[in-house]
Design an enzyme around this catalytic site. Structure first.
Site: not given
Ligand code: AMP
Length: 396
Positions: A34, A197, A353, A376
């Site tokens: 940064r 999610k 993220g 974010g």
């Molecule tokens: P996000 O912050 O929504 O981009 O989510 C990232 C997280 O999703 C990471 O920590 C990954 O470990 C998790 N992730 C990715 N694929 C899977 C999966 N098939 N099952 C559980 N967690 C997952």
């Protein structure tokens, strides 16, 4: 107006930087990205013959002075990276700062103490912002990481600089990268969305459907889509209350002519553990007791084909649990494909993220066109929101 429209000779630039850097137990900076990212803006101002007053937050002191979150810890690192001596003042408003600013000579840098030692910063307090505004002739915002916050130093202060405010190079580059993906990029435009999610990505998906040709869905989000279409997802992460939403996304994509690419096979494991037993299974026939933790080989082949044909690529979210080496292969493969497409002339933006952590961990950061510095702030931009820090500069 861009920063290049200003001549900073004999002017003091009040620059909001994002020096919210990680420190170890010895208070040493463990990731200097940064600070390096702000360097071109600071150098331009000093080379014009101006001086720079830097302001930032560090951590979450919640309105109280906390010695462990003092920006004094980073003074030497900033000096080394910029190549100019940096003076520090242990406050961000008040008499001491006034004196230090008035003594600041052209070509010199002054770093103010952590803005968040005052509650007024996060509250976006106007009187506090006005006090900050006294420390510069021109306001430069170069902190993309906090551009989505309506704080005193990121947004409110700009109103005290009519006609005398601009983005720094870093913030301008972030805006340009987002515009390339959302508006000006060459077709076909592909978005690769992964992560845990659907619920956290839904607004992004809805916003980008009008702008893309291909949507690749991977990671934990997959299973809500698969379940919605009647498949068996075993013990995979799934949001059953979001299946209707998943179906409506697929329908909207169809109406808008966006091709959606979902995994066809997965690496399934019998526990959420790096050492679990694994088997490749069809994405819609995952047995009970098993959960999909990474993209399977046929899926990666399909995704690769789409990525290599794309001219503009957005990547947000890993396609597997990349933190565990056994389930990182899919994410590494996607990174390699994007790097290859980029080498052949595609524009690629990685942002928001965990995907940024993944590209850095696997060394793809120098092989994609742009890696965003704001988690974010990037997510909110992709959701189509106007960031207050950006709007405050654009309102002349
Ligand atoms: P996000 O912050 O929504 O981009 O989510 C990232 C997280 O999703 C990471 O920590 C990954 O470990 C998790 N992730 C990715 N694929 C899977 C999966 N098939 N099952 C559980 N967690 C997952």
């Amino acid at each position: 107006m861009t920063i290049d429209d200003f001549d900073f000779k004999d002017k003091k630039a009040l620059i909001r930087v994002d020096f919210n850097v990680p420190l170890n137990d010895a208070f040493e900076v463990t990731d200097t990205n940064r600070i390096e990212a702000a360097k071109p803006t600071i150098i331009k101002i000093l080379e014009d013959g101006g001086s720079a007053v830097l302001m930032s937050h560090l951590g979450r002191p919640k309105g109280k002075a906390q010695p462990e979150l003092s920006l004094s810890h980073i003074v030497d690192t900033v000096s080394e990276i910029i190549g100019v001596e940096v003076k520090f003042v242990p406050d961000c408003i008040g008499d001491q700062v006034e004196k230090a600013v008035s003594e600041l000579e052209s070509g010199k840098i002054l770093l103010l103490e952590n803005l968040r030692f005052y509650d007024e910063e996060e509250a976006g307090d106007k009187a506090f912002a006005e006090k900050l505004s006294h420390w510069g002739d021109i306001y430069v915002n170069d902190a993309f990481g906090t551009a989505h916050r309506p704080h005193a130093s990121t947004t409110v202060v700009a109103s005290f600089f009519p006609g005398k405010k601009c983005f720094g190079y870093l913030l301008a580059n972030e805006i340009k990268a987002i515009e390339t993906v959302m508006e000006t990029g060459e077709k076909p435009v592909t978005a690769i969305l992964g992560g845990a999610k659907v619920s956290s990505k839904i607004t992004i998906i809805e916003n980008i459907l009008d702008k893309i040709d291909h949507l690749i869905i991977g990671g934990g989000m997959t299973y809500t889509f698969v379940k919605a279409q009647g498949g068996s997802v075993g013990d995979s992460i799934c949001e059953p209350d979001k299946t209707d939403l998943a179906l409506s996304i697929l329908e909207k994509a169809r109406q808008k002519g966006v091709s959606v690419h979902l995994p066809v096979d997965v690496v399934a494991a019998d526990a959420f553990d790096n050492d679990a037993n694994t088997r490749v299974m069809a994405v819609d026939a995952i047995e009970d007791g098993w959960q999909g933790l990474d993209a399977g080989p046929r899926t990666l082949e399909l995704f690769r084909k789409v990525i290599l044909e794309s001219k503009t690529i957005l990547w947000n979210g890993p396609v597997g649990v990349f933190e565990m080496p056994s389930f990182a292969q899919g994410t590494i493969a996607i990174g390699n494909d994007i790097a290859e497409a980029t080498a052949s002339g595609a524009f690629s933006l990685v942002g928001g993220g965990d995907s940024v952590a993944a590209v850095k961990q696997f060394g793809f950061d120098s092989k994609v066109s742009y890696v965003s510095t704001g988690g974010g702030a990037m997510l909110e931009s992709l959701e189509g929101r106007t960031l207050p820090g950006i709007a405050a500069i654009q309102d002349q």
